[in-house]
Structure formats: structure tokens, C-alpha cells
Design a protein around this motif. Structure first.
Motif, PDB file in Angstrom:
ATOM      1  N   ILE A  30       0.173  63.142  10.353  1.00  0.00           N
ATOM      2  CA  ILE A  30      -1.204  63.629  10.358  1.00  0.00           C
ATOM      3  C   ILE A  30      -1.967  62.820  11.400  1.00  0.00           C
ATOM      4  O   ILE A  30      -1.928  61.590  11.387  1.00  0.00           O
ATOM      5  CB  ILE A  30      -1.861  63.497   8.976  1.00  0.00           C
ATOM      6  N   GLU A  31      -2.659  63.545  12.300  1.00  0.00           N
ATOM      7  CA  GLU A  31      -3.382  62.901  13.386  1.00  0.00           C
ATOM      8  C   GLU A  31      -4.845  63.330  13.399  1.00  0.00           C
ATOM      9  O   GLU A  31      -5.163  64.468  13.064  1.00  0.00           O
ATOM     10  CB  GLU A  31      -2.812  63.308  14.744  1.00  0.00           C
ATOM     11  N   ARG A  32      -5.685  62.414  13.830  1.00  0.00           N
ATOM     12  CA  ARG A  32      -7.044  62.755  14.229  1.00  0.00           C
ATOM     13  C   ARG A  32      -7.012  62.777  15.749  1.00  0.00           C
ATOM     14  O   ARG A  32      -6.537  61.843  16.394  1.00  0.00           O
ATOM     15  CB  ARG A  32      -8.051  61.700  13.757  1.00  0.00           C
ATOM     16  N   VAL A  54      -3.423  72.893  12.683  1.00  0.00           N
ATOM     17  CA  VAL A  54      -4.536  72.188  13.300  1.00  0.00           C
ATOM     18  C   VAL A  54      -5.850  72.805  12.828  1.00  0.00           C
ATOM     19  O   VAL A  54      -5.964  74.024  12.709  1.00  0.00           O
ATOM     20  CB  VAL A  54      -4.418  72.196  14.850  1.00  0.00           C
ATOM     21  N   MET A  55      -6.810  71.930  12.493  1.00  0.00           N
ATOM     22  CA  MET A  55      -8.129  72.377  12.068  1.00  0.00           C
ATOM     23  C   MET A  55      -9.168  71.700  12.943  1.00  0.00           C
ATOM     24  O   MET A  55      -9.083  70.496  13.212  1.00  0.00           O
ATOM     25  CB  MET A  55      -8.404  72.002  10.623  1.00  0.00           C
ATOM     26  N   LEU A  56     -10.142  72.478  13.382  1.00  0.00           N
ATOM     27  CA  LEU A  56     -11.256  71.903  14.108  1.00  0.00           C
ATOM     28  C   LEU A  56     -12.288  71.453  13.079  1.00  0.00           C
ATOM     29  O   LEU A  56     -12.836  72.268  12.339  1.00  0.00           O
ATOM     30  CB  LEU A  56     -11.862  72.926  15.073  1.00  0.00           C
ATOM     31  N   ALA A  57     -12.515  70.162  13.002  1.00  0.00           N
ATOM     32  CA  ALA A  57     -13.434  69.605  12.007  1.00  0.00           C
ATOM     33  C   ALA A  57     -14.864  69.514  12.530  1.00  0.00           C
ATOM     34  O   ALA A  57     -15.822  69.629  11.761  1.00  0.00           O
ATOM     35  CB  ALA A  57     -12.948  68.213  11.573  1.00  0.00           C
ATOM     36  N   PRO A  75     -16.064  74.747  13.899  1.00  0.00           N
ATOM     37  CA  PRO A  75     -15.763  73.841  12.791  1.00  0.00           C
ATOM     38  C   PRO A  75     -15.311  74.597  11.535  1.00  0.00           C
ATOM     39  O   PRO A  75     -15.917  75.599  11.153  1.00  0.00           O
ATOM     40  CB  PRO A  75     -17.085  73.108  12.564  1.00  0.00           C
ATOM     41  N   GLY A  76     -14.203  74.115  10.985  1.00  0.00           N
ATOM     42  CA  GLY A  76     -13.613  74.728   9.799  1.00  0.00           C
ATOM     43  C   GLY A  76     -12.486  75.693  10.109  1.00  0.00           C
ATOM     44  O   GLY A  76     -11.686  76.014   9.232  1.00  0.00           O
ATOM     45  N   ASP A  77     -12.391  76.176  11.354  1.00  0.00           N
ATOM     46  CA  ASP A  77     -11.305  77.080  11.735  1.00  0.00           C
ATOM     47  C   ASP A  77      -9.998  76.300  11.828  1.00  0.00           C
ATOM     48  O   ASP A  77      -9.970  75.159  12.290  1.00  0.00           O
ATOM     49  CB  ASP A  77     -11.574  77.735  13.099  1.00  0.00           C
ATOM     50  N   TRP A  78      -8.912  76.944  11.403  1.00  0.00           N
ATOM     51  CA  TRP A  78      -7.599  76.321  11.519  1.00  0.00           C
ATOM     52  C   TRP A  78      -6.578  77.337  11.994  1.00  0.00           C
ATOM     53  O   TRP A  78      -6.776  78.547  11.855  1.00  0.00           O
ATOM     54  CB  TRP A  78      -7.165  75.657  10.216  1.00  0.00           C
ATOM     55  N   LEU A  79      -5.494  76.828  12.562  1.00  0.00           N
ATOM     56  CA  LEU A  79      -4.380  77.642  13.041  1.00  0.00           C
ATOM     57  C   LEU A  79      -3.071  76.974  12.650  1.00  0.00           C
ATOM     58  O   LEU A  79      -2.976  75.746  12.620  1.00  0.00           O
ATOM     59  CB  LEU A  79      -4.374  77.720  14.573  1.00  0.00           C
ATOM     60  N   LEU A  99      -8.117  67.795  13.186  1.00  0.00           N
ATOM     61  CA  LEU A  99      -7.164  67.239  12.232  1.00  0.00           C
ATOM     62  C   LEU A  99      -5.866  68.028  12.443  1.00  0.00           C
ATOM     63  O   LEU A  99      -5.875  69.261  12.335  1.00  0.00           O
ATOM     64  CB  LEU A  99      -7.663  67.394  10.795  1.00  0.00           C
ATOM     65  N   ALA A 100      -4.793  67.334  12.800  1.00  0.00           N
ATOM     66  CA  ALA A 100      -3.519  67.990  13.097  1.00  0.00           C
ATOM     67  C   ALA A 100      -2.450  67.461  12.149  1.00  0.00           C
ATOM     68  O   ALA A 100      -2.321  66.257  11.961  1.00  0.00           O
ATOM     69  CB  ALA A 100      -3.122  67.727  14.537  1.00  0.00           C
TER      70      ALA A 100
END
Length: 105
Positions: A30-32, A54-57, A75-79, A99-100
Motif C-alpha cells: 500500500i502506497e501513498r 488506485v484511489m484519488l484521495a 477525489p473519491g474515484d478509484w480504478l 492511495l495505491a
């Protein structure tokens, strides 16, 4: 037990994105990722051996895929990006935080 905050402290803008490993095990990392108006270099493609969720925080971003598709993220979208799916960062805004989660098969 470990405790921290995803948003602080954010590193200052620099020439490259900042990758911080928050957790790692043999099959999960898990990466920032912090971006300040960064993009992948022309012609560069990520081609990873592991799946990436991956999520865009915070901030804004656009990903590009080698099939020509582009995904604008808020923000809040993830793929979920499957292993072997070539992609690149087309653009990011200031103080963008991702957040990956990388999962090894």
C-alpha cells in the motif's frame, strides 16, 4: 500498532512524484503517492506485474491507457488496473494524493 495521517505531512513540490510505502507484505503493498502537477514522461508507460487498485484521495488527475482511453479522476474515484495494463499519468493538479494498493498474484 501504527498510526499516521494520509494527508500530513505532505512533501513540498519537487521534480518527481513522491511514493511512500505505508504497508508491505509478500503479496500486498500500500502506497501513498503525492503529485504536484506531475505527469509521466513522454513515451513512458507503467506496465506492472501486479494488479493495482488506485484511489484519488485529494486533488485531480487524469490517467491515459495505451488503447487511447483517458480517465479523469476526482477525489473519491478509484480504478482497478489489471496487471499488464499499460498506463501513464497524463496530468495531476497541485497537492494531489493517491492511495495505491498493489496485489501480487
Amino acid at each position: 500498532m501504527s498510526r499516521d495521517n494520509l494527508f500530513s505531512p505532505l512533501p513540498p513540490p519537487g521534480p518527481d512524484e513522491r511514493f511512500d510505502t505505508l504497508f508491505s507484505s509478500p503479496h500486498v503493498r500500500i502506497e501513498r503517492i503525492v503529485s504536484h502537477r506531475h505527469a509521466s514522461p513522454p513515451g513512458f508507460w507503467y506496465d506492472q506485474a501486479e494488479d493495482e487498485w488506485v484511489m484519488l484521495a485529494q486533488g485531480s488527475a487524469e490517467l491515459e491507457f495505451d488503447d487511447g482511453r483517458r480517465e479523469a479522476l476526482a477525489p473519491g474515484d478509484w480504478l482497478l488496473i489489471p496487471a499488464g495494463c499499460r498506463h501513464r499519468v497524463a496530468a495531476t493538479g497541485p497537492d494531489t494524493v493517491w492511495l495505491a494498493v498493489h496485489v501480487t498474484p
